[in-house]
Enzyme design. Structure first.
Site, short mmCIF file in Angstrom:
data_model
loop_
_atom_site.label_atom_id
_atom_site.label_comp_id
_atom_site.label_asym_id
_atom_site.label_seq_id
_atom_site.Cartn_x
_atom_site.Cartn_y
_atom_site.Cartn_z
N LEU A 148 0.81 -1.22 0.00
CA LEU A 148 0.00 0.00 0.00
C LEU A 148 0.84 1.28 0.00
O LEU A 148 0.31 2.38 0.10
CB LEU A 148 -0.91 0.01 1.24
N ARG A 149 2.17 1.11 -0.12
CA ARG A 149 3.03 2.30 -0.11
C ARG A 149 2.68 3.25 -1.24
O ARG A 149 2.70 4.47 -1.08
CB ARG A 149 4.50 1.90 -0.20
N GLY A 150 2.38 2.70 -2.41
CA GLY A 150 2.05 3.53 -3.58
C GLY A 150 0.83 4.40 -3.32
O GLY A 150 0.82 5.60 -3.63
#
Length: 358
Positions: A288-290
């Site tokens: 979920l970093r993006g």
């Protein structure tokens, strides 16, 4: 803007606002200064494209911060989470803190640095004989609340890169030796640069950088001439050259300061957040970093523009920088230029590149 004249005389810095071209790189650096939680920037490009010059020029724009005097960790006297253990103990005991100000520090990490030099070392002999935690701070301590710059980061040992990224993500550095453990705050903006011809970072490490910028050699002859002239004029008389850009530097510095203050007020609609996550999902981006970084970068850009509500235009500007390096699954693949991300954006948002450039 308060500028240390002594430093300027010893080593004049090329003004950030005088840098021609490389708009992507400049934007990514500014957004990370506005919101350090974006997670840093990886700048990859040809030799001689101004990567190091641009990063060092950024320092000139940074505001001053309040620190506890004589503290090796640049402890924040007003934020418990950014204080060293020693400063916390002083507060608990009711002792007065001596407060001073300093420019946000920028620390260069040498290519041959050891883990001890980066993380710091514990004097075991002193700990055992005197019963105190004798700690020699490393570069991560000096970089707290500042910028840590690693040139040729792709040539750095993977283990050391992992240590840097862990500290940058958690905001803490922990050194353990012979059963003795010492932790200190280490919140910094990690900026890495390198030449792709000398090898890329592994996808797992690349993913940990908030943004990725591709820098290429300028092809336009007129622009190349202007860059050469700027550099020649600076080398001829750095002080006079800096004076020409003094006003624009001060304006940009104030703009950054205002954006940092305004950031908490910026809103991004639920519908836009859903579309950002849809793009990440359809591009098959791991984790979920993006999603998180794109939301943060869009809000930082909105604050920089002195607006209060994120629009698709801000998302269109930042999303290639936040996602392009997360598309690569195979280490042998090259990093997408950003076109794939923009195509998916247009499909999901119904928004063209022509609209983004208006």
């Amino acid at each position: 803007m308060n500028i240390n004249n002594t430093i300027q005389k010893e080593r004049p810095i090329f003004p950030f606002t005088a840098i021609v071209g490389q708009e992507e790189m400049k934007l990514a650096l500014l957004l990370n200064v506005i919101d350090p939680k974006i997670g840093g920037v990886m700048v990859m490009g040809d030799r001689g494209t101004g990567k190091s010059t641009t990063v060092r020029a950024l320092v000139d724009l940074l505001p001053e911060i309040s620190v506890v005097a004589n503290d090796p960790f640049n402890s924040d006297p007003y934020d418990f989470d950014l204080m060293s253990e020693e400063v916390r103990n002083m507060i608990k005991k009711g002792q007065d803190l001596l407060i001073s100000t300093m420019k946000i520090p920028m620390i260069d990490l040498p290519l041959g640095a050891t883990e001890d030099r980066v993380c710091g070392t514990i004097d075991i002999e002193k700990a055992l004989t005197e019963g105190i935690k004798a700690f020699e701070p490393g570069l991560l301590a000096k970089a707290n609340r500042g910028i840590l710059y690693v040139d040729e980061v792709n040539l750095l040992d993977d283990h050391l890169v992992d240590v840097l990224l862990d500290a940058a993500a958690s905001g803490w550095n922990t050194v353990e030796r012979e059963g003795i453990s010492i932790s200190h705050p280490s919140r910094f903006i990690l900026i890495g640069s390198g030449n792709p011809e000398e090898g890329e970072l592994r996808p797992q490490l690349l993913d940990r950088f908030g943004m990725h910028v591709n820098v290429s050699t300028v092809k336009e002859p007129n622009l190349r001439v202007k860059i050469v002239e700027q550099r020649s004029n600076f080398d001829k008389d750095p002080i006079q050259f800096r004076d020409i850009y003094k006003s624009s530097q001060e304006n940009l510095s104030q703009q950054i300061k205002d954006a940092r203050t305004k950031l908490s007020e910026v809103e991004i609609d639920y519908e836009l957040r859903i579309k950002i996550s849809q793009i990440c999902a359809e591009l098959n981006i791991d984790g979920l970093r993006g999603d998180i970084v794109t939301n943060r970068a869009a809000k930082a850009l909105t604050a920089f523009k002195n607006s209060q509500k994120v629009t698709p235009k801000e998302i269109f500007t930042v999303i290639p920088l936040c996602l392009r390096h997360r598309l690569r699954k195979d280490p042998l693949e090259s990093i997408d230029s950003g076109l794939l991300v923009q195509e998916k954006f247009s499909e999901v948002f119904g928004y063209s590149s022509q609209q983004g450039q208006k």
